[in-house]
Design a protein around this motif. Structure first.
Motif, PDB file in Angstrom:
ATOM      1  N   GLU A 109       0.840  -1.205   0.000  1.00 56.08           N
ATOM      2  CA  GLU A 109       0.000   0.000   0.000  1.00 56.08           C
ATOM      3  C   GLU A 109       0.878   1.259   0.000  1.00 56.08           C
ATOM      4  O   GLU A 109       0.610   2.230  -0.719  1.00 56.08           O
ATOM      5  N   ILE A 110       1.943   1.232   0.796  1.00 54.00           N
ATOM      6  CA  ILE A 110       2.844   2.390   0.836  1.00 54.00           C
ATOM      7  C   ILE A 110       3.484   2.629  -0.527  1.00 54.00           C
ATOM      8  O   ILE A 110       3.549   3.755  -1.022  1.00 54.00           O
ATOM      9  N   MET A 111       3.941   1.548  -1.160  1.00 55.84           N
ATOM     10  CA  MET A 111       4.570   1.718  -2.476  1.00 55.84           C
ATOM     11  C   MET A 111       3.564   2.280  -3.474  1.00 55.84           C
ATOM     12  O   MET A 111       3.881   3.152  -4.287  1.00 55.84           O
ATOM     13  N   HIS A 112       2.345   1.783  -3.396  1.00 55.10           N
ATOM     14  CA  HIS A 112       1.311   2.220  -4.335  1.00 55.10           C
ATOM     15  C   HIS A 112       0.956   3.684  -4.108  1.00 55.10           C
ATOM     16  O   HIS A 112       0.906   4.489  -5.039  1.00 55.10           O
ATOM     17  N   LYS A 113       0.751   4.028  -2.848  1.00 57.86           N
ATOM     18  CA  LYS A 113       0.355   5.413  -2.555  1.00 57.86           C
ATOM     19  C   LYS A 113       1.488   6.396  -2.829  1.00 57.86           C
ATOM     20  O   LYS A 113       1.250   7.509  -3.297  1.00 57.86           O
ATOM     21  N   LEU A 114       2.704   5.981  -2.533  1.00 52.53           N
ATOM     22  CA  LEU A 114       3.837   6.850  -2.831  1.00 52.53           C
ATOM     23  C   LEU A 114       3.919   7.071  -4.351  1.00 52.53           C
ATOM     24  O   LEU A 114       4.199   8.175  -4.821  1.00 52.53           O
ATOM     25  N   GLY A 115       3.644   6.007  -5.098  1.00 51.39           N
ATOM     26  CA  GLY A 115       3.627   6.131  -6.565  1.00 51.39           C
ATOM     27  C   GLY A 115       2.589   7.149  -7.010  1.00 51.39           C
ATOM     28  O   GLY A 115       2.849   7.990  -7.878  1.00 51.39           O
ATOM     29  N   GLN A 116       1.401   7.106  -6.377  1.00 48.41           N
ATOM     30  CA  GLN A 116       0.363   8.072  -6.754  1.00 48.41           C
ATOM     31  C   GLN A 116       0.794   9.500  -6.431  1.00 48.41           C
ATOM     32  O   GLN A 116       0.541  10.436  -7.191  1.00 48.41           O
ATOM     33  N   MET A 117       1.474   9.658  -5.289  1.00 48.15           N
ATOM     34  CA  MET A 117       1.944  11.006  -4.931  1.00 48.15           C
ATOM     35  C   MET A 117       2.982  11.504  -5.928  1.00 48.15           C
ATOM     36  O   MET A 117       2.952  12.654  -6.360  1.00 48.15           O
ATOM     37  N   MET A 118       3.905  10.622  -6.298  1.00 46.93           N
ATOM     38  CA  MET A 118       4.950  11.021  -7.251  1.00 46.93           C
ATOM     39  C   MET A 118       4.337  11.336  -8.606  1.00 46.93           C
ATOM     40  O   MET A 118       4.799  12.206  -9.338  1.00 46.93           O
ATOM     41  N   SER A 119       3.279  10.607  -8.904  1.00 44.95           N
ATOM     42  CA  SER A 119       2.593  10.830 -10.155  1.00 44.95           C
ATOM     43  C   SER A 119       1.952  12.218 -10.160  1.00 44.95           C
ATOM     44  O   SER A 119       1.998  12.950 -11.147  1.00 44.95           O
ATOM     45  N   ASN A 325      12.837   0.347   2.157  1.00 46.98           N
ATOM     46  CA  ASN A 325      12.890   1.130   3.390  1.00 46.98           C
ATOM     47  C   ASN A 325      12.988   2.638   3.117  1.00 46.98           C
ATOM     48  O   ASN A 325      12.432   3.466   3.831  1.00 46.98           O
ATOM     49  N   VAL A 326      13.689   2.978   2.046  1.00 52.25           N
ATOM     50  CA  VAL A 326      13.824   4.372   1.630  1.00 52.25           C
ATOM     51  C   VAL A 326      12.447   4.931   1.234  1.00 52.25           C
ATOM     52  O   VAL A 326      12.136   6.097   1.478  1.00 52.25           O
ATOM     53  N   LEU A 327      11.645   4.070   0.640  1.00 54.63           N
ATOM     54  CA  LEU A 327      10.311   4.516   0.209  1.00 54.63           C
ATOM     55  C   LEU A 327       9.448   4.863   1.420  1.00 54.63           C
ATOM     56  O   LEU A 327       8.672   5.818   1.391  1.00 54.63           O
ATOM     57  N   VAL A 328       9.607   4.103   2.496  1.00 54.04           N
ATOM     58  CA  VAL A 328       8.836   4.398   3.718  1.00 54.04           C
ATOM     59  C   VAL A 328       9.222   5.792   4.232  1.00 54.04           C
ATOM     60  O   VAL A 328       8.369   6.576   4.646  1.00 54.04           O
ATOM     61  N   LYS A 329      10.513   6.103   4.160  1.00 56.65           N
ATOM     62  CA  LYS A 329      10.976   7.408   4.649  1.00 56.65           C
ATOM     63  C   LYS A 329      10.425   8.543   3.783  1.00 56.65           C
ATOM     64  O   LYS A 329       9.949   9.558   4.290  1.00 56.65           O
ATOM     65  N   TYR A 331       7.781   8.494   1.980  1.00 55.67           N
ATOM     66  CA  TYR A 331       6.321   8.532   2.179  1.00 55.67           C
ATOM     67  C   TYR A 331       5.988   9.303   3.464  1.00 55.67           C
ATOM     68  O   TYR A 331       5.080  10.132   3.498  1.00 55.67           O
ATOM     69  N   THR A 332       6.762   9.027   4.504  1.00 55.85           N
ATOM     70  CA  THR A 332       6.561   9.736   5.774  1.00 55.85           C
ATOM     71  C   THR A 332       6.732  11.242   5.575  1.00 55.85           C
ATOM     72  O   THR A 332       5.918  12.048   6.021  1.00 55.85           O
ATOM     73  N   TYR A 333       7.789  11.598   4.871  1.00 50.59           N
ATOM     74  CA  TYR A 333       8.094  13.015   4.628  1.00 50.59           C
ATOM     75  C   TYR A 333       6.941  13.692   3.874  1.00 50.59           C
ATOM     76  O   TYR A 333       6.511  14.788   4.235  1.00 50.59           O
ATOM     77  N   LEU A 334       6.434  13.010   2.858  1.00 48.78           N
ATOM     78  CA  LEU A 334       5.342  13.592   2.067  1.00 48.78           C
ATOM     79  C   LEU A 334       4.069  13.742   2.900  1.00 48.78           C
ATOM     80  O   LEU A 334       3.376  14.760   2.812  1.00 48.78           O
ATOM     81  N   LEU A 335       3.773  12.737   3.723  1.00 46.60           N
ATOM     82  CA  LEU A 335       2.569  12.826   4.561  1.00 46.60           C
ATOM     83  C   LEU A 335       2.698  13.954   5.576  1.00 46.60           C
ATOM     84  O   LEU A 335       1.733  14.651   5.874  1.00 46.60           O
ATOM     85  N   MET A 336       3.910  14.139   6.098  1.00 44.79           N
ATOM     86  CA  MET A 336       4.128  15.197   7.086  1.00 44.79           C
ATOM     87  C   MET A 336       3.897  16.580   6.479  1.00 44.79           C
ATOM     88  O   MET A 336       3.374  17.474   7.119  1.00 44.79           O
ATOM     89  N   LEU A 337       4.332  16.753   5.236  1.00 42.90           N
ATOM     90  CA  LEU A 337       4.303  18.083   4.643  1.00 42.90           C
ATOM     91  C   LEU A 337       2.987  18.424   3.955  1.00 42.90           C
ATOM     92  O   LEU A 337       2.533  19.566   4.012  1.00 42.90           O
ATOM     93  N   GLY A 338       2.384  17.465   3.287  1.00 43.27           N
ATOM     94  CA  GLY A 338       1.198  17.774   2.498  1.00 43.27           C
ATOM     95  C   GLY A 338       1.559  18.684   1.338  1.00 43.27           C
ATOM     96  O   GLY A 338       2.704  19.124   1.224  1.00 43.27           O
ATOM     97  N   SER A 339       0.579  19.009   0.485  1.00 44.85           N
ATOM     98  CA  SER A 339       0.952  19.735  -0.735  1.00 44.85           C
ATOM     99  C   SER A 339       1.371  21.174  -0.442  1.00 44.85           C
ATOM    100  O   SER A 339       2.272  21.703  -1.082  1.00 44.85           O
ATOM    101  N   LYS A 340       0.752  21.789   0.567  1.00 47.68           N
ATOM    102  CA  LYS A 340       1.167  23.171   0.890  1.00 47.68           C
ATOM    103  C   LYS A 340       2.591  23.177   1.421  1.00 47.68           C
ATOM    104  O   LYS A 340       3.399  24.023   1.071  1.00 47.68           O
ATOM    105  N   GLY A 341       2.862  22.209   2.296  1.00 48.76           N
ATOM    106  CA  GLY A 341       4.199  22.130   2.884  1.00 48.76           C
ATOM    107  C   GLY A 341       5.259  21.885   1.824  1.00 48.76           C
ATOM    108  O   GLY A 341       6.360  22.423   1.906  1.00 48.76           O
ATOM    109  N   LEU A 342       4.918  21.073   0.825  1.00 52.26           N
ATOM    110  CA  LEU A 342       5.894  20.785  -0.228  1.00 52.26           C
ATOM    111  C   LEU A 342       6.255  22.042  -0.995  1.00 52.26           C
ATOM    112  O   LEU A 342       7.408  22.282  -1.325  1.00 52.26           O
TER     113      LEU A 342
END
Ligand SMILES: *Cc1c(COP(=O)(O)O)cnc(C)c1O
Length: 483
Positions: A109-119, A325-329, A331-342
């Motif tokens: 799920e993390i890999m999939h969702k991270l992929g959607q975010m990168m997309s 493991n890098v993907l988990v990190k 993903y965490t960073y992206l969730l913490m920031l959200g689109s405004k934070g990015l």
């Protein structure tokens, strides 16, 4: 400082293991070719000696947790510790890559969702996280381009690369079997459009653009560039290693890029260098998806699964699924920031770079004067006239408590100092760096000899880097005479 072998004393231990319960006869029955002839010489130290040894070593080194590290193009930003917490959760570290998908749904799920975010970030629909470094992403991207053109029956041989691109681009081009052709920059440090128009023909597979380029400048003629490349049927590749200047500001897919690689270990705050393995995610246009490395993480009716059904895939370019493991990190960073934070990440990286640039432009030559993105390039040419080299400036910075910027790169600036403050630094830190740089500029005028001797406060002085690379010694030699 002594090596751990030199502080070793026979019989000293940091750890007490239980008595071996392997029966003696069993050991005796081992074929002799498997038996060690001489005892393995491991260092023998107590726990406190081991801890002190490694703590002292960590203080000899310079690192991001010790101070400011403005290494241009490398994005040496501070990586939040929460990434390590999540990346280290037993549910992620204790799973095996060959477990059935049904038992690792969370990881998928993390890999999939991270992929959607990168997309979403790249504006390109399909993503692979199998490449494990920026340059690996580039090579993979070019392999995809090769497969794409072969499938269309087109024989394209070369890749166009501006002279302001990152050095890995021509290397990846050669590795993936293309010829690289150089484009010169114009007087403003940007792609020379006329030359691009002239060189872009049906033999060119890919135009590979680093944006911001290695001068830290935004390539502003993107619409023209996209049109020129696409009109000849070529693919436009974005080296997005330094996307920390563009998050939420430029959407590469919308602009017209077809393939983008991202450095998770730069932009998305996963450690790099000695700090950990990398992640070089790759995002591509929909008609390039069939060639992506397998497997791709998909979501079906009964959960997430690994899809290997890509008959035109270039195959695998890394074991299993990349550096999970890098993907988990990331993903965490992206969730913490959200689109405004990015977007704030990019705004801060840009404002920090411009603050430094404006503060230093009277002391050092600034060859390209337009506003910078996440980094900028100074030249030590004024100091060079006084007999002080850029290398001397870099070494002196170490004395003053800072890691040096990238030097002598990009090649198109003489005596280059490529400075990237990143978004994680405070104004106080930037001001301290500015004072140090101004002090060095003064010293170049008033006491140039002192600069040539720098560094004087570091554990080692100037190293012979060529000798270190040519005569690599990675093995300790025991001094048998003193035993
Ligand atoms: C760092 C960098 C790369 C290479 O990334 P690695 O992970 O070191 O292979 C490529 N392009 C640019 C612009 C970079 O800054």
């Amino acid at each position: 400082m002594k090596t751990i072998f030199e502080i070793s004393k026979p019989g000293r231990k940091a750890y007490t293991l239980p008595q071996s319960d392997v029966p003696g006869e069993l050991m005796e029955s081992l074929p002799s070719r498997f038996k060690r002839e001489n005892p393995l010489r491991l260092p023998e130290v107590s726990e406190v000696d081991a801890v002190r040894h490694w703590t002292n070593l960590s203080q000899l080194n310079y690192h991001i947790e010790k101070g400011f590290y403005p290494l241009g193009s490398c994005t040496m930003k501070y990586n939040p510790k929460i990434n390590e917490e999540t990346g280290g959760l037993p549910g992620f570290t204790e799973i095996h890559p060959l477990q059935p998908a049904s038992s690792v749904q969370g990881a998928l799920e993390i890999m999939h969702k991270l992929g959607q975010m990168m997309s979403e970030i790249t504006g390109l629909p399909s993503v692979s996280f199998q490449p494990v470094a920026g340059a690996h992403g580039e090579t993979t991207g070019l392999m995809l381009a090769r497969a794409y053109f072969e499938s269309k029956g087109e024989n394209r041989e070369s890749v166009l690369i501006p002279d302001s691109s990152h050095g890995t681009n021509p290397a990846s081009t050669t590795l993936s079997g293309f010829k690289s052709e150089k484009l010169s920059s114009n007087e403003r440090g940007l792609v020379n459009i006329d030359e691009l128009e002239e060189k872009m023909d049906e033999k060119v597979a890919v135009f590979m653009l680093t944006n911001p380029n290695t001068l830290g400048l935004f390539e502003s003629n993107l619409k023209r560039i996209v049109d020129i490349v696409h009109k000849k049927g070529g693919l436009l590749y974005l080296d997005g290693a330094n996307l920390n200047a563009l998050l939420g500001i430029m959407n590469p897919g919308k602009v017209g890029f077809d393939i983008v690689h991202l450095n998770l270990h730069k932009t998305f705050s996963t450690p790099h260098g000695g700090g950990g393995p990398g992640g070089g995610g790759l995002a591509v246009r929909d008609d390039i998806e069939p060639f992506l490395p397998v497997p791709i993480v998909k979501k079906g009716d009964s959960g997430y699964y690994l899809d290997y059904n890509y008959p035109h895939s270039i195959g695998k370019i890394h074991s299993f699924y990349g550096n999970f493991n890098v993907l988990v990190k990331a993903y965490t960073y992206l969730l913490m920031l959200g689109s405004k934070g990015l977007r704030r990440v990019s705004e801060n990286s840009i404002i920090n770079a411009n603050y430094l640039k404006e503060s230093l432009k009277d002391d050092y030559e600034l060859p390209y004067k337009q506003p910078a993105m996440h980094e900028f390039v100074l030249s030590g040419s004024k100091q060079r006239k006084l007999g002080v080299k850029t290398l001397d400036i870099a070494k002196r910075l170490l004395d003053l408590g800072f890691h040096a910027p990238t030097i002598y790169f990009p090649l198109i600036v003489t005596e280059a100092l490529m400075i990237e403050p990143t978004e994680t630094e405070s104004k106080e830190t930037l001001d301290a760096f500015i004072s140090a740089m101004k002090r060095i500029a003064d010293e170049a005028v008033n006491e140039p000899e002192a600069l040539k001797n720098a560094p004087v406060t570091t554990p080692v002085r100037r190293l012979d880097e060529v000798k270190a690379a040519r005569e690599l010694k990675v093995r300790h030699t025991w001094d048998t005479e003193n035993e």
